[in-house]
Design an enzyme around this catalytic site. Sequence first.
Site, PDB file in Angstrom:
ATOM      1  N   ASN A 109      -2.090  -6.644  -4.179  1.00  0.00           N
ATOM      2  CA  ASN A 109      -1.461  -5.332  -4.298  1.00  0.00           C
ATOM      3  C   ASN A 109      -1.769  -4.672  -5.628  1.00  0.00           C
ATOM      4  O   ASN A 109      -1.505  -3.496  -5.806  1.00  0.00           O
ATOM      5  CB  ASN A 109       0.057  -5.454  -4.145  1.00  0.00           C
ATOM      6  CG  ASN A 109       0.437  -5.955  -2.761  1.00  0.00           C
ATOM      7  OD1 ASN A 109       0.100  -5.338  -1.759  1.00  0.00           O
ATOM      8  ND2 ASN A 109       1.090  -7.097  -2.707  1.00  0.00           N
ATOM      9  N   ARG A 150      -0.717   0.678  -5.805  1.00  0.00           N
ATOM     10  CA  ARG A 150      -0.593  -0.059  -7.068  1.00  0.00           C
ATOM     11  C   ARG A 150      -1.933  -0.531  -7.634  1.00  0.00           C
ATOM     12  O   ARG A 150      -1.994  -1.100  -8.718  1.00  0.00           O
ATOM     13  CB  ARG A 150       0.359  -1.254  -6.882  1.00  0.00           C
ATOM     14  CG  ARG A 150       1.822  -0.846  -6.952  1.00  0.00           C
ATOM     15  CD  ARG A 150       2.722  -2.034  -6.825  1.00  0.00           C
ATOM     16  NE  ARG A 150       2.783  -2.533  -5.451  1.00  0.00           N
ATOM     17  CZ  ARG A 150       3.127  -3.779  -5.128  1.00  0.00           C
ATOM     18  NH1 ARG A 150       3.417  -4.646  -6.072  1.00  0.00           N
ATOM     19  NH2 ARG A 150       3.169  -4.150  -3.867  1.00  0.00           N
TER      20      ARG A 150
END
Length: 452
Positions: free
Chosen positions: A222, A13
């Site tokens: 993330n 991500r």
Amino acid sequence: MNIVILAAGQGKRMHSNLPKVLHPLAGKPLVEHVIETARSLEPQRICLVHGHGGEAVRASVDAPDLTWVLQEPQLGTGHALMQALPELCDSGSTLVLYGDVPLIEVETLKQLVHAARDGLAILTVELDDPTGYGRIVRDVAGLVARIVEQKDASPEERRIREINTGIMALPTARLAGWLKRLSNDNAQGEYYLTDIVGMAVADGVAVRTTHARSASEVRGVNSKVQLAELERVAQRRIADRLMEQGVRLADPARIDVRGELVCGRDVFIDVNCVFEGRVVLDEAVEIGPSCVLRNAQIGAGSRVAAFSHLDGAIVGPDGVIGPFARLRPGTELAAGVHVGNFVELKNSKLAEQSKANHLAYVGDAVVGSRVNIGAGTITCNYDGANKFKTIIEDDAFIGSDTQLVAPVTVGRGATLGAGTTLTRDAPPDTLTISRVAQVSIPGWKRPQKARK
Ligand code: UD1
Ligand code: CA
């Protein structure tokens, strides 16, 4: 104690070619923050489990005290710890950290390790929105029973707000037995480290939890959005520490320290300044708004005014720099030097009380004391192939719009008339001038545009 840092995950991500744990936070790769925190606990071993982009990680953070463990392929957090197992010292605890949880604090970890002295301890936190995290399932007596991952949890379990931060301390001697029994029969087909908790309970091993002091210290990265959020948290921590040491910040939300900033007493820093590398500000230094200082040292009482850019420069005490000054590597200014707007200095020394107040380039020069460098002065230090030195001795006066074609020396007390192009040394205490004689042409007419 062993410390295992899990850092093999891909970080899809992040949408980046850079491995996730190498993304910078406060000027340092994420994993470097974790390694430094790990070091301050003085463990016997620090194992870094790497996978995706491992070579790049190794190239940028390798240190003799790290044990590198490759996890290929990545089959889950339990599988990651399994790869590190042969490297661990048998006695004591193994503390598991995440390479992408950079702001975890030493005190929090000390508490966790203490809680694991005769068992297993999990660092947990209560979140208003626990979505995505493993939940701490407790029995009727309130004791930890197991951890259930979001994807495997029942609707009731999903309502539990106490989550597993992923950071835990485990009895090393028990690890081999537990890790062997892990299965990947779950929603993600992974070997979950968290399944060990249920095993420990079944084996009668004490399982405790300790709490993080704040949710931000256990936040992971993330995505770039989360990276930016943690950057602000990290910067706020740095700003608070500076203020606690006596630095006055115009706005603690508008400072960026990407390295080490060391300040004396009564330093003032205005808004939107960026500090990189190692920067030292001595007592009572003032930094104006929107300055960038990189590997710089500023002497006591000096003022750096707005929009100045300093890189590899040393400024003595009581200097006045900027606004809009550019000090490049090798600049060394003694006490009381003034450098004004649109002045660029490179690899040059200016002795006490010298001034270059407007529009100048001074490169590869040695300038004495009390020298005045006029507006538009340029040291022509480069012939396209080689660099040459300019020497300006004490008390010289360099008139405006002067070119000093190096190598050249301006003698002590010499004056250069405005517009001089100096190609030979200027003798001391003398006016040197190179200027085309001024003429006025009577009757001259400016050309006119033709009329239609
Ligand atoms: C994990 C925990 C979850 C916890 C959450 C906190 C498990 C099964 N789940 O979930 O309970 O709430 O962290 O963020 O442990 N990693 C490896 N090798 C792998 C997989 C992961 O090294 O094969 C590393 C990653 O780089 C990362 C860390 O382990 O640093 C956690 O991995 P991640 O995939 O983010 O775990 P979660 O599924 O979020
Ligand atoms: Ca995660």
